[in-house]
Structure formats: C-alpha cells, structure tokens
Design a protein around this motif. Structure first.
Motif, short mmCIF file in Angstrom:
data_model
loop_
_atom_site.label_atom_id
_atom_site.label_comp_id
_atom_site.label_asym_id
_atom_site.label_seq_id
_atom_site.Cartn_x
_atom_site.Cartn_y
_atom_site.Cartn_z
N ARG A 127 0.83 -1.21 0.00
CA ARG A 127 0.00 0.00 0.00
C ARG A 127 0.87 1.26 0.00
NH1 ARG A 127 -5.65 -0.98 1.89
NH2 ARG A 127 -5.91 -3.21 1.54
N VAL A 128 2.02 1.19 0.66
CA VAL A 128 2.93 2.34 0.63
C VAL A 128 3.51 2.51 -0.78
CG1 VAL A 128 5.13 3.24 1.52
CG2 VAL A 128 3.43 2.31 3.10
N LEU A 129 3.82 1.39 -1.44
CA LEU A 129 4.29 1.48 -2.83
C LEU A 129 3.21 2.08 -3.72
CD1 LEU A 129 6.16 -1.92 -3.47
CD2 LEU A 129 7.16 0.32 -3.00
N LEU A 130 1.97 1.67 -3.46
CA LEU A 130 0.85 2.23 -4.24
C LEU A 130 0.72 3.74 -3.97
CD1 LEU A 130 -1.64 1.83 -6.06
CD2 LEU A 130 -2.95 1.26 -4.01
N ALA A 131 0.85 4.11 -2.70
CA ALA A 131 0.77 5.54 -2.34
C ALA A 131 1.83 6.32 -3.09
CB ALA A 131 0.95 5.72 -0.83
N ARG A 132 3.03 5.77 -3.17
CA ARG A 132 4.12 6.48 -3.87
C ARG A 132 3.77 6.67 -5.35
NH1 ARG A 132 10.31 4.74 -4.89
NH2 ARG A 132 9.20 3.13 -6.03
N ALA A 133 3.22 5.61 -5.97
CA ALA A 133 2.85 5.72 -7.38
C ALA A 133 1.73 6.74 -7.57
CB ALA A 133 2.42 4.36 -7.92
N LEU A 134 0.76 6.77 -6.63
CA LEU A 134 -0.40 7.67 -6.78
C LEU A 134 -0.03 9.13 -6.54
CD1 LEU A 134 -3.25 5.58 -5.12
CD2 LEU A 134 -2.84 5.99 -7.55
N LEU A 135 1.03 9.36 -5.78
CA LEU A 135 1.45 10.75 -5.52
C LEU A 135 1.85 11.47 -6.81
CD1 LEU A 135 3.39 10.30 -2.15
CD2 LEU A 135 1.43 11.81 -2.53
N THR A 136 2.18 10.70 -7.85
CA THR A 136 2.54 11.34 -9.13
C THR A 136 1.28 11.63 -9.98
OG1 THR A 136 2.79 9.24 -10.30
CG2 THR A 136 4.75 10.08 -9.19
N ARG A 137 0.10 11.34 -9.43
CA ARG A 137 -1.18 11.52 -10.13
C ARG A 137 -1.14 10.92 -11.54
NH1 ARG A 137 -3.52 13.74 -6.40
NH2 ARG A 137 -2.65 15.34 -5.08
N PRO A 138 -0.95 9.60 -11.61
CA PRO A 138 -0.76 8.97 -12.92
C PRO A 138 -2.03 8.89 -13.76
CG PRO A 138 -0.87 7.30 -11.20
CD PRO A 138 -0.91 8.63 -10.50
N ASP A 139 -1.84 8.97 -15.08
CA ASP A 139 -2.94 8.65 -16.02
C ASP A 139 -3.05 7.14 -16.15
OD1 ASP A 139 -3.16 11.43 -16.94
OD2 ASP A 139 -1.23 11.06 -17.90
N LEU A 140 -1.91 6.47 -16.01
CA LEU A 140 -1.86 5.01 -16.14
C LEU A 140 -1.03 4.46 -14.98
CD1 LEU A 140 -2.16 2.29 -17.66
CD2 LEU A 140 -0.16 2.93 -19.01
N LEU A 141 -1.65 3.52 -14.27
CA LEU A 141 -0.98 2.88 -13.13
C LEU A 141 -0.65 1.45 -13.52
CD1 LEU A 141 -0.30 3.19 -10.08
CD2 LEU A 141 -2.64 2.43 -9.61
N ILE A 142 0.63 1.11 -13.47
CA ILE A 142 1.05 -0.25 -13.82
C ILE A 142 1.44 -0.98 -12.55
CG2 ILE A 142 2.75 -1.62 -15.10
CD1 ILE A 142 2.90 0.61 -17.15
N LEU A 143 0.83 -2.15 -12.33
CA LEU A 143 1.11 -2.93 -11.13
C LEU A 143 1.71 -4.26 -11.55
CD1 LEU A 143 -2.22 -1.74 -10.48
CD2 LEU A 143 -0.95 -1.86 -8.37
N ASP A 144 2.95 -4.49 -11.14
CA ASP A 144 3.67 -5.70 -11.55
C ASP A 144 3.62 -6.73 -10.43
OD1 ASP A 144 5.26 -7.49 -12.81
OD2 ASP A 144 7.01 -6.18 -12.98
N GLU A 145 2.77 -7.74 -10.59
CA GLU A 145 2.64 -8.79 -9.56
C GLU A 145 2.45 -8.17 -8.18
OE1 GLU A 145 3.05 -12.12 -10.37
OE2 GLU A 145 4.17 -12.09 -12.25
#
Ligand SMILES: Nc1ncnc2c1ncn2[C@@H]1O[C@H](COP(=O)(O)OP(=O)(O)OP(=O)(O)O)[C@@H](O)[C@H]1O
Length: 248
Positions: A127-145
């Motif tokens: 969830r912290v990794l997800l938070a870090r990705a979301l802080l960049t306000r992505p148009d596309l979120l890629i989740l690898d396994e």
C-alpha cells in the motif's frame, strides 16, 4: 482517451525474441490484466510500454505528457538503513506531511509516516508502494505482480482499493500477474501472453458458483474472477492451462 498503443511490437534481446506481433491499446479508466507464465514476456511488454526498452520492431505510441505510476513486484529495503515511510514517499520528489498523510489514509494505512519501511507487513508495504505511485497523479498505473505475498483477503482488499482508485481518479490500470486463472474481477480485459498475445477476453464473474466458493472461500467479496483460456495452438511449458483450455 487513448493513453498507449502498440502496433506489431517486437522486443528482442540478442537472439532471444521476448515478444512479437503485439497490438495493444489502453484507454483512460480501463482495467486490463496481463497474465502469462514465467518468461512469457510480461516484463518486456511493460518495459517497452514505459520506454525502458526500445522496440526492436513495430511502434509504441504514448499520449504526449502521459504520467505513469509504477508499483513494482518487490523492492529490497536494507533493514540496516533507517528509512521512514515519510522519507520514502518524499523520494525523489519532496512531499509535504499533509500530502503524505492524505495519501496514506487514501490507501488504507493512515498514520504510518514515522514507521520504518523495513518494519512494515507485506500488505502495508504494497500500500505504501501504491501511495508512492499515486502521488505522481498517474494517467496510467502499472502494477507488476503487486499482490504477490499477500493472502487471499489481503489480495481482495488490494483489488478493491485499486478499483476505487480507478473510479475516483479515472486512471487506467494495467495489472501484471503470472496467475493464469485467477484475475481481478473488475478487469475489463485479460491478455494472455506467451511471447505474443495468445488469447484475450473478459474474465468470468462466477461468484455464485459453488466451484468459485470452493476456490476462493467467502472473503473475497467478488473481487476475483476466473479467466477461461481459449484453445491455443501451443502449450505453455510449466503450466497446465493448455490442458484445460476450451474452444469458444
Ligand atoms: N535483459 C535481457 N537479456 C536477455 N534476455 C532477456 C532479458 N530480459 C528478458 N529476457 C528473456 O526474454 C524472455 C521474456 O522475459 P520477461 O522477463 O519479459 O518475461 P516475464 O513474463 O516477465 O517473466 P517472469 O514472470 O519470470 O518475470 C525470457 O526468455 C527472458 O529470459
């Protein structure tokens, strides 16, 4: 809105052809799951989409200014090196406390700012990794396994969160998994890779079926679904789905 498109994409490393003839597109708000056994080219596909690896042949088009968020499979954190969640989320871009507070609450782990990264549970870490990705306000979120190492209720909760993120932000989601059968039920499309796209379709939402209950128990609340492979002209080494594939 179209975010990324590939046409006749080929990725080769020397003599090894990791991917060939991949035509793919993803639009805002879509959830797409890519499945395939080990070595089937999933990571090469992501690397080509994100531009880390140039296509050997074919084209990759990205929307100008596309913002990508990436949640890696795992991230090694040296337990001897002090690194708080707040500091981790401020790398490389400095983030103020309020922004981090809000994002941690958004991903369901409020109040973790002062905790050491190395002391988090598997589910908290993801969830912290997800938070870090979301802080960049992505148009596309890629989740690898991204759910590797999580138990079934943990995976279900993570899938629910991802669906909420899509609904709230309108971001597209690209999930990568080597589980050949069980996928996130909110996926609009599933792509099965084995050096190329060997089949694709919608997952079967079969929550009422007794077989589903036997497989998933009662804790997943419809977040998981089965993907039925169409008959392949080849088998996948080291996995069984060629045997149980069915023709449409
Ligand atoms: N940097 C590289 N140099 C040479 N060959 C590579 C490289 N990266 C990947 N390959 C090869 O390309 C093929 C596809 O690998 P890739 O990592 O894309 O598959 P994957 O589906 O992501 O695998 P996994 O599920 O095991 O992570 C494999 O045969 C792999 O050995």
């Amino acid at each position: 809105m179209r975010l990324i498109e590939t046409k006749d994409l080929v990725v080769r490393y020397g003599d090894v052809t990791a991917l060939r003839d991949v035509d793919f597109a993803i639009d805002s708000g879509e959830i797409v799951t890519v499945i395939g056994p080990n070595g089937s080219g999933k990571s090469s596909f992501i690397r080509a989409l994100t531009g880390v690896v140039p296509p050997t042949a074919g084209q990759v088009w990205r929307k100008p200014g596309l913002r990508l968020g990436y949640v890696p499979q795992k991230l090694a954190v040296d337990a001897r090196m002090p690194l708080t969640v707040q500091r981790f989320l401020s790398l490389p871009d400095r983030r103020c406390g309020d922004e981090v507070d809000l994002m941690l609450a958004r991903v369901g782990v409020p109040g973790l700012q002062a905790r050491q990264m190395s002391a988090l549970s598997g589910g908290q870490f993801q969830r912290v990794l997800l938070a870090r990705a979301l802080l960049t306000r992505p148009d596309l979120l890629i989740l690898d396994e991204a759910t590797q190492g999580l138990d079934q209720p943990g995976t279900a909760a993570f899938y629910r969160l991802i669906e909420d993120v899509r609904n709230d932000t309108g971001a597209a989601i690209l999930m990568v998994s080597h589980d050949l059968h069980v996928v996130m039920s909110a996926s609009e499309r599933v792509l099965c890779m084995n050096g190329h796209i060997c089949c694709q379709g919608k997952p079967d939402i079969v929550t009422a079926a007794p077989e589903y209950r036997a497989l998933f128990g009662f804790g997943t609340e419809g977040t998981m679904a089965l993907y039925q492979h169409r008959a392949h002209s080849h088998s996948h080494d080291g996995c069984s789905h060629a045997e149980d594939a069915h023709a449409e």
